[in-house]
Enzyme design. Sequence first.
Site, PDB file in Angstrom:
ATOM      1  N   SER A  19      62.006  44.084  40.003  1.00  0.00           N
ATOM      2  CA  SER A  19      63.323  43.681  39.517  1.00  0.00           C
ATOM      3  C   SER A  19      64.272  44.879  39.557  1.00  0.00           C
ATOM      4  O   SER A  19      64.472  45.494  40.604  1.00  0.00           O
ATOM      5  CB  SER A  19      63.184  43.069  38.123  1.00  0.00           C
ATOM      6  N   ASP A  48      62.755  32.816  43.147  1.00  0.00           N
ATOM      7  CA  ASP A  48      63.061  33.766  42.076  1.00  0.00           C
ATOM      8  C   ASP A  48      64.416  33.446  41.452  1.00  0.00           C
ATOM      9  O   ASP A  48      65.423  33.398  42.151  1.00  0.00           O
ATOM     10  CB  ASP A  48      63.075  35.185  42.644  1.00  0.00           C
ATOM     11  N   HIS A 100      59.720  34.954  38.800  1.00  0.00           N
ATOM     12  CA  HIS A 100      60.345  36.254  39.022  1.00  0.00           C
ATOM     13  C   HIS A 100      59.288  37.222  39.522  1.00  0.00           C
ATOM     14  O   HIS A 100      58.437  37.682  38.768  1.00  0.00           O
ATOM     15  CB  HIS A 100      60.950  36.737  37.706  1.00  0.00           C
TER      16      HIS A 100
END
Length: 518
Positions: free
Chosen positions: A228, A457, A487
């Site tokens: 991320s 995602d 995610h």
Amino acid sequence: MSNPSRPRVAALTATAALLAALLAGCGDHDPGDEDLSAQELAWKDCPAPDQAQGGGTAPSPLPDGTAWQCATMKAPLDWDDPEGDTIDLALIRARASGRGGERIGSLVFNFGGPGGSGVTTLPAFGEEYETLRTRYDLVSFDPRGVGRSAPVWCESDQRLDAYFQLDSTPDDAAERRELLEGVRDFNGACEDRSERMLPHVATTDAARDMDLMRRVLGDDKLHYFGVSYGTELGGVYAHLFPGKVGRAVFDAVVDPTQSPAQGSLGQARGFQRALDNFAEDCVAEGSGEDDCPIGDSAQDVKDRIARLLEDLDTHPIPGAVTRRLTQTAATNGIAQALYSQDFWPYLTDGLQQAYDGDGQILMLLSDALNGRGENGEYSNLVPANVSINCADDRARYTEEQVRQRLPGFRAASPLFGDFLAWSMLSCTDWPVQGAADHPDVSAPGAAPILVVGNTGDPATPYEGARKMVDALGEGVGVELTYRGQGHGAYDSGNKCVRGAVDGYLLDGKVPAAGTVCS
């Protein structure tokens, strides 16, 4: 979502400081910090996480009995004055098992946020990385401003409860004024309590911390696993220190080319896509007793959620203890559940419960997104997230600019559009200037970086992986696609993704660009 604006953090420094950092990155050495490079880390058994890290118990040993060890590394408070004041950065490691051959070095993880504590996250997922531990020490850290690393603090727990109850999708002038006042009060509290740190919680600062960490750990190259926001941090590191990039993997990839407004709009599309997938999954195989309990069709599921949120706007229902589930909290809870397909059953249960007038599950999901513990104490996740994002992003949006963009956000997501549009106000009146329109991740000459994008995602939409590959530059980024949900990709357990990532990190085998895993 209370603060979902961008999964990013960058420099809060002034133009001159940023320029100095970039010029320093032209070489692969910072000349003023030799003493800090020579420091020896005193590794000890890890204590229980403190409030800033989210609380809890000390990490348990890994299945083979390997204990987690923690240490503190000193780093300059201001990288433009490397011989000045220092701050302490919290680190954690598990030593390599040696079962896979010769030890390669340390594998440094950043799990994103920004604002997430790596010291608490790595042991929580430690068993997922046992294959990688065969040849690496697993290492993570709390970035500056986060957890035990000179944390940023803003408002009290009681005031945060009130802040998160504000209507984040204002319908009239009075609600807009209340939201803006709430943001100003929060940002003012950050300045009051954390003025010393706010100019120094930049991605460029954190990247330079990582290079110091590399040297202190004794590694010639930085071997890295970023998730991320961690992909942005890794990209900035590669830009500043291209010759020091070792084997690196970016998973759940941030689009480094977007402005905050573009990033928020992309997240609106991403969360809507994830909600569509959740609704379709619920009804896909229903028959008899297994019918989807929250709708007769995918559209019916989404229509019922929309009606629930509309009702909650004016009539909140009981949530957790004395707090009520508002429209804002319910939307936060739904968003949290969309981060992982493993959470979808909780979302189904939470919606069923809310339709019956009980908001407890959705409230608990919302609390998780905001870093609120069961004891009512907040970690510093949100203060760190805001301070890092506002340090990164030059843009400061006005109420009028948000209102002009609302139609586009609503078209992208009927459910999440308003929330993500209004979240763009989070840096309004921030006390320190933002660094740039978007981060520079160009890294000519760096070793290959495996960039893994997930088509489902919600938080870092799939399209960002290709943008990261292009921005890293020719011969650096290698794209791998995972056709899945949630995610990130590696922690999904998909064998194809695991094989590609492990093959590169452990054996140096770069998968073919454009590889697709299902």
